[in-house]
Write an enzyme that holds these catalytic residues in place. Sequence first.
Site, PDB file in Angstrom:
ATOM      1  N   ARG A  75       0.837  -1.204   0.000  1.00 35.69           N
ATOM      2  CA  ARG A  75       0.000   0.000   0.000  1.00 35.69           C
ATOM      3  C   ARG A  75       0.869   1.250   0.000  1.00 35.69           C
ATOM      4  O   ARG A  75       1.253   1.762   1.057  1.00 35.69           O
ATOM      5  CB  ARG A  75      -0.903  -0.018   1.224  1.00 35.69           C
ATOM      6  CG  ARG A  75      -1.779   1.190   1.436  1.00 35.69           C
ATOM      7  CD  ARG A  75      -2.853   1.341   0.410  1.00 35.69           C
ATOM      8  NE  ARG A  75      -3.874   0.305   0.548  1.00 35.69           N
ATOM      9  CZ  ARG A  75      -4.805   0.106  -0.378  1.00 35.69           C
ATOM     10  NH1 ARG A  75      -4.839   0.851  -1.481  1.00 35.69           N
ATOM     11  NH2 ARG A  75      -5.688  -0.859  -0.227  1.00 35.69           N
ATOM     12  N   GLN A  94      -9.081  -7.012  -7.992  1.00 35.89           N
ATOM     13  CA  GLN A  94      -8.987  -5.588  -8.326  1.00 35.89           C
ATOM     14  C   GLN A  94      -7.600  -5.261  -8.868  1.00 35.89           C
ATOM     15  O   GLN A  94      -6.591  -5.761  -8.376  1.00 35.89           O
ATOM     16  CB  GLN A  94      -9.265  -4.791  -7.036  1.00 35.89           C
ATOM     17  CG  GLN A  94      -8.803  -3.351  -7.018  1.00 35.89           C
ATOM     18  CD  GLN A  94      -9.947  -2.330  -6.920  1.00 35.89           C
ATOM     19  OE1 GLN A  94     -11.041  -2.541  -7.415  1.00 35.89           O
ATOM     20  NE2 GLN A  94      -9.633  -1.232  -6.276  1.00 35.89           N
ATOM     21  N   ARG A  99       0.797  -6.368  -9.710  1.00 35.47           N
ATOM     22  CA  ARG A  99       1.261  -5.812  -8.427  1.00 35.47           C
ATOM     23  C   ARG A  99       1.411  -6.857  -7.338  1.00 35.47           C
ATOM     24  O   ARG A  99       1.936  -6.547  -6.257  1.00 35.47           O
ATOM     25  CB  ARG A  99       0.312  -4.688  -7.963  1.00 35.47           C
ATOM     26  CG  ARG A  99      -1.098  -5.118  -7.658  1.00 35.47           C
ATOM     27  CD  ARG A  99      -1.934  -3.976  -7.169  1.00 35.47           C
ATOM     28  NE  ARG A  99      -3.294  -4.393  -6.884  1.00 35.47           N
ATOM     29  CZ  ARG A  99      -4.147  -3.685  -6.162  1.00 35.47           C
ATOM     30  NH1 ARG A  99      -3.776  -2.526  -5.630  1.00 35.47           N
ATOM     31  NH2 ARG A  99      -5.378  -4.107  -5.942  1.00 35.47           N
ATOM     32  N   HIS A 167       0.106   3.677 -10.416  1.00 34.73           N
ATOM     33  CA  HIS A 167      -0.834   4.150  -9.401  1.00 34.73           C
ATOM     34  C   HIS A 167      -0.101   4.875  -8.278  1.00 34.73           C
ATOM     35  O   HIS A 167      -0.159   4.512  -7.113  1.00 34.73           O
ATOM     36  CB  HIS A 167      -1.566   2.910  -8.876  1.00 34.73           C
ATOM     37  CG  HIS A 167      -2.775   3.143  -8.036  1.00 34.73           C
ATOM     38  ND1 HIS A 167      -2.743   3.836  -6.854  1.00 34.73           N
ATOM     39  CD2 HIS A 167      -4.058   2.737  -8.204  1.00 34.73           C
ATOM     40  CE1 HIS A 167      -3.956   3.822  -6.334  1.00 34.73           C
ATOM     41  NE2 HIS A 167      -4.769   3.190  -7.123  1.00 34.73           N
ATOM     42  N   ASP A 212     -12.298  10.397  -6.283  1.00 29.87           N
ATOM     43  CA  ASP A 212     -11.895   9.198  -7.024  1.00 29.87           C
ATOM     44  C   ASP A 212     -12.367   9.387  -8.462  1.00 29.87           C
ATOM     45  O   ASP A 212     -13.511   9.075  -8.793  1.00 29.87           O
ATOM     46  CB  ASP A 212     -12.530   7.955  -6.383  1.00 29.87           C
ATOM     47  CG  ASP A 212     -11.923   6.662  -6.903  1.00 29.87           C
ATOM     48  OD1 ASP A 212     -12.219   5.606  -6.327  1.00 29.87           O
ATOM     49  OD2 ASP A 212     -11.166   6.726  -7.891  1.00 29.87           O
ATOM     50  N   GLU A 271      -2.371   9.268 -10.727  1.00 27.98           N
ATOM     51  CA  GLU A 271      -1.976   8.036 -11.406  1.00 27.98           C
ATOM     52  C   GLU A 271      -1.970   8.253 -12.919  1.00 27.98           C
ATOM     53  O   GLU A 271      -2.844   8.933 -13.446  1.00 27.98           O
ATOM     54  CB  GLU A 271      -2.972   6.939 -11.025  1.00 27.98           C
ATOM     55  CG  GLU A 271      -3.222   6.850  -9.513  1.00 27.98           C
ATOM     56  CD  GLU A 271      -4.504   6.119  -9.142  1.00 27.98           C
ATOM     57  OE1 GLU A 271      -5.105   6.445  -8.093  1.00 27.98           O
ATOM     58  OE2 GLU A 271      -4.923   5.228  -9.924  1.00 27.98           O
TER      59      GLU A 271
HETATM   60  O1  TA6 Z   1      -7.120   4.419  -8.392  1.00 25.76           O
HETATM   61  C1  TA6 Z   1      -8.176   4.684  -7.558  1.00 25.76           C
HETATM   62  C2  TA6 Z   1      -8.779   3.364  -7.113  1.00 25.76           C
HETATM   63  O2  TA6 Z   1      -9.281   2.653  -8.193  1.00 25.76           O
HETATM   64  C3  TA6 Z   1      -9.831   3.624  -6.027  1.00 25.76           C
HETATM   65  O3  TA6 Z   1     -11.119   3.359  -6.478  1.00 25.76           O
HETATM   66  C4  TA6 Z   1      -9.400   2.735  -4.878  1.00 25.76           C
HETATM   67  O4  TA6 Z   1     -10.008   1.526  -4.909  1.00 25.76           O
HETATM   68  C5  TA6 Z   1      -7.906   2.646  -5.113  1.00 25.76           C
HETATM   69  O5  TA6 Z   1      -7.769   2.539  -6.492  1.00 25.76           O
HETATM   70  C6  TA6 Z   1      -7.158   1.595  -4.354  1.00 25.76           C
HETATM   71  O6  TA6 Z   1      -7.432   0.327  -4.795  1.00 25.76           O
HETATM   72  P1  TA6 Z   1      -6.809  -0.934  -3.991  1.00 25.76           P
HETATM   73  O7  TA6 Z   1      -7.227  -2.148  -4.772  1.00 25.76           O
HETATM   74  O8  TA6 Z   1      -5.324  -0.753  -3.978  1.00 25.76           O
HETATM   75  O9  TA6 Z   1      -7.399  -0.891  -2.603  1.00 25.76           O
END
Ligand code: TA6
Length: 300
Positions: A75, A94, A99, A167, A212, A271
């Site tokens: 993070r 996600q 990563r 990011h 966001d 990002e």
């Molecule tokens: O880049 C913004 C985003 O897509 C937010 O919606 C938030 O979810 C962030 O990324 C972090 O995502 P993560 O999967 O690292 O918790």
Amino acid sequence: MNASKQQSISQTSPHGRVTFLEGRGDLPMVEIATPWSAAEIYLHGAQVTHFQKQCEPPLLFLSQCSRFDTVHPIRGGIPIIFPWFGKPADKPGQHGFARVKDWELCEVTSPADGSVTLRLRLPECKPSVDCAACEVEYVVTVSDTLTAELRVSNKSGREFEFENCLHTYFAVGDIQAVKVTGLKGVEYLNQPTGFSRHTETADAIRFAEEVDRIYLATGHPVEICDKRLKRIIRVEKEGSNSTVVWNPWMAKAKAMPDYGDDEFKEMVCVESGNVAANKVILPPGQTSRLKIKLSSRALA
Ligand code: TA6
């Protein structure tokens, strides 16, 4: 910067020093020192987690609550988002898989100018429903600036559609004293309202709640003006048509297990990538390049 150094092997040139060591969670990490700056890169996610110029606070934010294991993303710093952004219904998880993979370190160079360059490679991407056969490399150069370039080569016989994003988490003194400029007049998708479409009307984006937003069709450089640290961070990019601006604010901060409740006050993500309508459509045999250059100067 790193509290739990174990064993280390150093490679020192007259100019830059590169040390290979076990970082947090005993994950392999490379520590870099140049005449201007210091940096840290984990092979897990090929993630730059630290960049700091002399006489300046760190440029990148790293959560004190980040996990350092072989399963979860780190993070903070610069997570590499590939081959999809967000959480599409048909994708497992996600922000893609790059990563959470352990990348290979292919090359370290330290030319006479004092900079240090690392070239890393994502372990072979076997063709799957989520990703065509491709080769993925990442080149990071540390000097008085930080540059990072993601190269994706399509090794399949068909077009490869994917999203990518660097990011980046920037460290700021106080989010309420921060302005982000360079996006006026640009269309964006607002995630908190279901990706509704808007046009940025403000000269500068300010932060007083969750932000966001996916800004589309923009190759502009963006600047982060930080009154508290008296610093301007400049984000220049190539091969990127999308800019994402994110701060989770209070409620989302509390909901994230690997993020401190108050850490939203000391970071902002700006990002650089190609997401949503800007996704990359790469012909067979071609290579796409997404590059950022991060620099900073004093706020007069
Ligand atoms: O880049 C913004 C985003 O897509 C937010 O919606 C938030 O979810 C962030 O990324 C972090 O995502 P993560 O999967 O690292 O918790």
